[in-house]
Every structure is written in C-alpha cells, then in structure tokens.
Design a protein around this motif. Structure first.
Motif, mmCIF file in Angstrom:
data_model
loop_
_atom_site.group_PDB
_atom_site.id
_atom_site.type_symbol
_atom_site.label_atom_id
_atom_site.label_comp_id
_atom_site.label_asym_id
_atom_site.label_seq_id
_atom_site.Cartn_x
_atom_site.Cartn_y
_atom_site.Cartn_z
ATOM 1 N N SER A 1 0.820 -1.224 0.000
ATOM 2 C CA SER A 1 0.000 0.000 0.000
ATOM 3 C C SER A 1 0.847 1.265 0.000
ATOM 4 N N GLY A 2 2.133 1.146 0.307
ATOM 5 C CA GLY A 2 3.015 2.310 0.305
ATOM 6 C C GLY A 2 3.373 2.806 1.690
ATOM 7 N N LYS A 3 2.949 2.099 2.721
ATOM 8 C CA LYS A 3 3.185 2.585 4.082
ATOM 9 C C LYS A 3 4.674 2.565 4.453
ATOM 10 N N SER A 4 5.434 1.521 4.035
ATOM 11 C CA SER A 4 6.872 1.475 4.345
ATOM 12 C C SER A 4 7.624 2.558 3.583
ATOM 13 N N THR A 5 7.204 2.809 2.337
ATOM 14 C CA THR A 5 7.823 3.896 1.566
ATOM 15 C C THR A 5 7.584 5.229 2.269
ATOM 16 N N LEU A 6 6.375 5.410 2.801
ATOM 17 C CA LEU A 6 6.063 6.629 3.532
ATOM 18 C C LEU A 6 6.957 6.762 4.757
ATOM 19 N N MET A 7 7.154 5.646 5.479
ATOM 20 C CA MET A 7 8.024 5.710 6.654
ATOM 21 C C MET A 7 9.454 6.066 6.269
ATOM 22 N N ASN A 8 9.963 5.500 5.155
ATOM 23 C CA ASN A 8 11.324 5.813 4.718
ATOM 24 C C ASN A 8 11.475 7.289 4.397
ATOM 25 N N ILE A 9 10.444 7.885 3.819
ATOM 26 C CA ILE A 9 10.499 9.315 3.526
ATOM 27 C C ILE A 9 10.434 10.118 4.819
ATOM 28 N N LEU A 10 9.560 9.715 5.750
ATOM 29 C CA LEU A 10 9.463 10.413 7.029
ATOM 30 C C LEU A 10 10.800 10.354 7.787
ATOM 31 N N GLY A 11 11.474 9.222 7.714
ATOM 32 C CA GLY A 11 12.732 9.045 8.429
ATOM 33 C C GLY A 11 13.946 9.521 7.668
ATOM 34 N N CYS A 12 13.743 10.200 6.527
ATOM 35 C CA CYS A 12 14.847 10.754 5.722
ATOM 36 C C CYS A 12 15.789 9.677 5.209
ATOM 37 N N LEU A 13 15.275 8.447 5.091
ATOM 38 C CA LEU A 13 16.035 7.392 4.437
ATOM 39 C C LEU A 13 15.862 7.454 2.929
ATOM 40 N N ASP A 14 14.799 8.077 2.473
ATOM 41 C CA ASP A 14 14.476 8.171 1.053
ATOM 42 C C ASP A 14 13.957 9.574 0.781
ATOM 43 N N ARG A 15 14.036 9.990 -0.457
ATOM 44 C CA ARG A 15 13.532 11.300 -0.861
ATOM 45 C C ARG A 15 12.301 11.112 -1.742
ATOM 46 N N PRO A 16 11.322 11.999 -1.620
ATOM 47 C CA PRO A 16 10.136 11.903 -2.487
ATOM 48 C C PRO A 16 10.465 12.308 -3.917
ATOM 49 N N SER A 17 9.687 11.769 -4.853
ATOM 50 C CA SER A 17 9.865 12.169 -6.260
ATOM 51 C C SER A 17 9.336 13.583 -6.495
#
Length: 667
Positions: free
Chosen positions: A63-79
């Motif tokens: 559903s995208g919840k882990s991707t959301l957490m990675n963005i919240l935790g600054c492990l990943d950047r949004p497109s």
C-alpha cells in the motif's frame, strides 16, 4: 519504565506548527531511459504530525506505508512534493544534513530488528551515539541504563543470535532511544514476534508515547493500529482515512523539542575516536572471517617480505662486489707505456712525468711498480715468486693492512734499504714453522733482504696473480738490487682523490702527458675504478629489478584486498544501511571501510617485516650475503599501507554511496 528522556520541558513555542508536514508527496520508481516503466507508490500524500502524537499508519502489503516511513525518516527522498520538519524544508538538505537529522531526531524500530550480527547488544545500542560524537564512557553508561530499563542488563554482552526475537526488538528500541529518539519510527515492530513479545513491545511504545515521544507506527495489523491514539489508513499510495481530532491537545509533560535543523552541519565527532571505533569494528570483522582474512594477508605478507629480502640480497651482492673489488681501490687508474696508434716506439714514463701527475689537483697518490717472477730463496728452499717493487704507499693505495711487523718507509726506500715484506702464502711457504719470521733473511735474485713484515691475507683478484704469493720490496732498492736493467716502471698505479673524480683525473692525466710528450699519446691509461663502478651499478640495477619484481606481489596483494573489500561490502550491505539509518554520514562509512582495508595491510605489512627479517636471518646463516636496509623495510611497509588505501578506496566509496533504503533491504 522507559521515561528516561522525559524532561518536563515545554515543546516549541508555537504548538500549532506541526513537527512533520507533508504536502503533495509522491514517489515513483523506474521510468528511466531504456528502463522499466515508472511505478507510482505514493500519490500526493498530505500529512501533518505534531510533537507527542502516537500515530499508526495501517495498510495492506504494497500500500506504500513502508515507503512513507522511509520518507518520514529521511532514508528516502520523495519524487515530488515537500517535506517540512519543524517548519524547515527537508528537501534542501544534503546527505550529511539528512544523516544528522536521522541521528538527532529519529529512532528506527524495524520488523527484522536490523541489529549488526558481529556487535553485542550494548554495542548495537551505542551505535547512534558513536556518530553523534558522545564520549565512549558516557555512551556505554547510557546504553547500559537503557538496556537495564528494558530488562536486558544481563544480556548486554550477548550478540543478536543469542537473543530471542522479543529481546532483539527491545535492543532495537533501546538503540532508537540512544540519542533521544524524539520521533520513533516503528515499521511492523510486532510482525516477527509471538503474541506475548508483541504485547511487550506495544507496552513499551505506549510508555514512550506517555513520556512525550512522537511515535509513528507502521503496521498491517488493524488490532495493533487500534492501540495508537491516531490511526491513518493508506491504500494504493493514498491516505483514505485519518482519525485525527480537529486540534491536538498539548501535553503538559513532554520531551525537549528535537534540535533545530540550523545545527545540522556542525560536526561533534573527534577524528581519532571515530578512527578507533572503525579500527575496533574492522578488527572484529577480521577475526570473525579468519580464513578469508588470512588468505588476504598472505598476499601482503609475501609482497612485503619479498621486497625486503630481494633488496637485501641485492644490496649484499653489491657490497660484496665493492668490498672484493674495492681492495684494488675504488678510485684507481693504471698507467703504462705503449706505442702510439700512429706508429713509432713506446713512450718513456720518467720520474718527472710521475711528479707532474702527482701535482694534479685530482690525484691523491702515484705508485710506480716494477714486478716480475724472480727466484727467492731461504736456506735450501727456493721458489719463483712475483717480486713487487713499489713505494711505501702500496698498502694505502691498495687498502691493505700489515698483519705482522711493519711496512718500509719513504726514507728506507730513498736509502735503498734491502727490506722485504712477505705475502701471506710466501710466509707459509718459506717459514711454515716460524710464527714470527721478522728479522730473517731472504735471497731475492742475488741480494739479501731482511724480512720486516707480513701482509694480511688478501686472496687473488679476479683474473690477476695471487697477491698473497708475492713479496714486496722498496721501489728504489728493487731497481738497484733486483731489476737493474729496468729504466722505467712496468706500470703506475694512480689513485684519484675520490671515486667521483676518476674520469676527471683520467682526462687531466691524458692532457698533461700528451703535452709533456710532444703531442704523442705513447702511453695508456686503464680506468679500473670505472670498471668497479660499472660492476657495482650493474649489481644495483639487478637489485632494483629484483625489488620491482617483488613489488608486483604487493600489487597482487592489493588486488586481493580490493576483491575482499568488494565482497565485504556486498555481504554487509544491510549493516551499511543500519549504520546510515542511525546517523552515519557518507564519510563515516568511507572511513569505516578504508580503515578495514588499511588494517589488513598494516597487519600484513607488519607480518611481512617479521617474515622478511626471518628469511634474511636464514640466508645469512647459510652464507648468502644479505644487507638489510631500514629505508627498504620502511618503504615496503609504507607501500603495503598505501596499496591498502588505494585498492580499498573504491570498495569504500561504493559502500559510502549506497542508498540507505536499498542497503537496508539488502542481504
């Protein structure tokens, strides 16, 4: 139980400003040129989270919840879209500032625990504080306190495989709290646990929320999500429901607010402390992978030992040549009469010629020599020996010492004194039973000569007559008593001021004698020193060639280091991701792996020095001329370390540039 961070301090001055604010956040993967079509995971997410909230994000797998957490935790950047933390745009931060934010503001609790297998529970908990620059004693004390409050004091020296799933998750929570854990991001923290352990973890999260921590819980379990104070449901990358109340009520007791982003560029670590920690971790990795480490070290050891031994053998051979041939003098030239190339009789080297040569600035000594086989007798014993008539400077010119008695003097030579000095073999032949033959009389030709000395044993020169089987008499006495028909020396030994002056001395002599002989070159000059120097240079070149060949093994060892480090990076991808998640910067990861490569070569270089010295000692014992050079040993050791740095840099750089999310997902 875990309210260690509660400080009863007010939150930010304006409670209406959200701690986290997402506006239009989207994330897609792929879509590059020649790659797979883009896949959108998040679609325009708008979300606000205030300090102190306990939020659950629930959704099915994918559903995208882990991707959301990675963005919240600054492990990943949004497109696309914007992410503001404390009102400041996270999208403007560089990699180091993001690492600082992860280290100072966030604490991660993962479904798979993500503990480093080679570290103990306490060392895993301490890791965020290492990158925060906290002193070793202080971070050890805080880690022990956290583990004690989570009921793991007795397990703090255990490694992850020695802990149950619930215990590992509590270690993960303690690590999240190490630097304060203002925002706890928990990704399926109960997913891999049994119901009892899961209940314990949820109880801990409730206590943290009560202590003022901001909790963001990612889960697919609606029963777990229902325990949060706010539930956000996400489906196909979109928020479909949010149970948030219209306005969050401020808590009277809360944590101190997270540090401001303005402080993010500041570095608080001490380089030597970082290096010490990197070396400790590297050493442990080497010990755990003993076989692979040993094989890697073998290449470095062979390389360093080979360079040391080869150069030592080469230097020993060179010095042996210089020692043997240097007894002839390393600045020696030979001069004699010969017919000129244009025809005519051979020239005459007169005493005036020799005196003029002595006065040249490049010349130290001039030694005229007359010598021929002559019958020498003592009592009833006689033998044809080479009778060497020369001045008192013969021992100095030939770097030869007297073993017994003395050599004749210039005054005795001038007075035609009938004195003789024996070579070592001549003494043994005529006086085998007389340890001290001084004062005995020898008949040389028809004249009696008194023995006044015995030369030390010298040995035969290559291609020359054996000097030990000669007798030595004064030059003038030889001309008067033995070689009466000799009008000039058989040859003249000329010693230049130094080996560097040999060629200049040869040129000066030639010009002087040509001028004195009316333009005729009716003499010859042999440059023995040049031959000695050429031989020494050849030996030195051979030594250098041997050293270069040996150095190839160092390069091979360096390639082995690079291969092992590349393999290490691949094996420890998840560890790299964990270190990045707890706040390691790119340069911290780079330092970590460069230190490991350097440590391998330091250990290998040290072992190579020991092995090289041991091999040299064995060679010396069996009679091989070996001369160790401190410069060569230090050079080989330095080359080994530099090799490790050079060949270890690329793997270290690869590790430092890994994407945190992909690294965490790696095996």
């Amino acid at each position: 139980m875990v309210s260690a961070d509660a400080a009863a301090l007010p939150m930010t001055a304006d409670d209406t400003v959200p701690l986290i604010a997402l506006r239009g956040i989207g994330k897609h993967y792929g879509g590059g040129r020649g790659g797979p079509p883009p896949v959108t995971v998040l679609h325009g997410i708008d979300l606000e989270i205030h300090a102190g909230e306990f939020v659950a994000v629930v959704g099915s797998s994918g559903s995208g919840k882990s991707t959301l957490m990675n963005i919240l935790g600054c492990l990943d950047r949004p497109s696309h879209g914007s992410y503001h933390f404390q009102g400041q745009d996270v999208g403007l931060l560089d990699a180091d500032a993001l690492a600082w934010l992860r280290r100072e503001a966030f604490g991660f609790v993962f479904q798979g625990y993500h503990l480093i297998a080679s570290e103990t529970a306490q060392e895993n908990v301490e890791m965020p504080a290492i990158y925060a620059g906290l002193h070793q004693d202080a971070r050890a004390q805080r880690a022990q306190q956290l583990l004690a409050r989570l009921g793991l004091e007795a397990r703090r020296h255990n490694r992850p495989h020695q802990l149950s799933g619930g215990q590992q998750q509590r270690v993960s929570i303690a690590r999240a709290l190490m630097n304060g854990g203002h925002v706890i991001l928990a990704d399926e923290p109960t997913g891999a646990l049994d119901s009892h352990s899961g209940a314990e973890v949820m109880a801990l999260l409730h206590e943290l929320a009560d202590a003022g921590h901001t909790i963001v819980l990612i889960t697919h379990d609606r029963a777990v999500a229902a325990q949060a104070r706010r539930v956000i449901e996400i489906h196909d990358g979109r928020i479909v429901s949010d149970s948030r109340e219209p306005a969050p009520a401020p808590r009277e007791a809360a944590l101190a607010p997270p540090p401001a982003l303005a402080g993010s560029p500041a570095a608080t670590t001490v380089w030597w402390a970082d290096l010490r920690e990197a070396a400790r971790s590297a050493w442990r990795g080497m010990v755990i992978n003993r076989v692979r480490t040993s094989l890697t070290l073998l290449g470095i050891v062979i390389g360093v030992a080979s360079v040391i031994v080869m150069l030592a053998i080469g230097e020993g051979a060179r010095r042996q040549v210089m020692e043997r041939m240097g007894t002839m003098g390393t600045a020696i030239l030979y001069m004699g009469s010969k017919p000129p190339v244009t025809g005519g009789p051979a020239g005459q080297l007169t005493e005036e010629d020799l005196q003029a040569v002595r006065e040249l600035a490049e010349i130290r000594r001039v030694l005229p020599v007359i010598g021929d086989p002559v019958t020498v007798r003592y009592g009833s014993v006689d033998k044809q020996l080479y009778v060497f008539a020369a001045s008192e400077e013969m021992p100095a010119v030939h770097h030869w010492s007297v073993a017994q008695g003395r050599f004749y003097t210039a005054a005795e030579d001038h007075d035609l004194a009938p004195l003789v000095v024996l070579g070592h073999k001549a003494w043994q032949h005529f006086f085998p039973d007389t340890p001290h033959p001084l004062g005995q009389q020898l008949i040389i030709g028809t004249s009696a000569f008194e023995v006044i000395g015995v030369m030390s044993e010298r040995g035969a020169e290559s291609g020359a007559q054996d000097y030990d089987d000669m007798v030595f008499i004064p030059y003038n006495a030889g001309r008067a008593r033995v070689y009466q028909s000799q009008t000039q020396p058989d040859y003249v030994v000329v010693e230049a001021m130094s080996s560097a002056d040999v060629h200049a001395a040869e040129t000066a002599m030639r010009q002087l004698l040509i001028a004195r002989h009316g333009g005729r070159e009716d003499f010859g000059i042999g440059n023995a020193a040049a031959r000695i120097q050429a031989e020494a240079a050849t030996r030195q070149s051979m030594a250098m060639m041997l050293g270069l060949i040996a150095a190839v093994s160092l390069v091979v060892g360096g390639i082995g280091v690079m291969n092992v480090m590349l393999m290490t990076v691949k094996e420890r991808t998840r560890e790299i991701g964990i270190r990045m998640a707890v706040g390691a910067r790119q340069r911290d990861i780079l330092r970590q792996f460069l230190t490991e490569a350097s440590l391998v070569t330091l250990v290998g270089g040290s072992a190579g020095l020991v092995v090289g010295l041991a091999l040299g000692a064995v060679l010396i014992a069996v009679g091989v001329p070996v001369v160790f050079s401190v410069r060569a040993m230090l050079g080989a050791f330095a080359c080994a370390v530099i090799t490790g740095l050079v060949f270890g840099y690329k793997p270290a750089q690869t590790a430092a540039r890994l994407d945190p999310v992909r690294a965490l997902a790696g095996e």
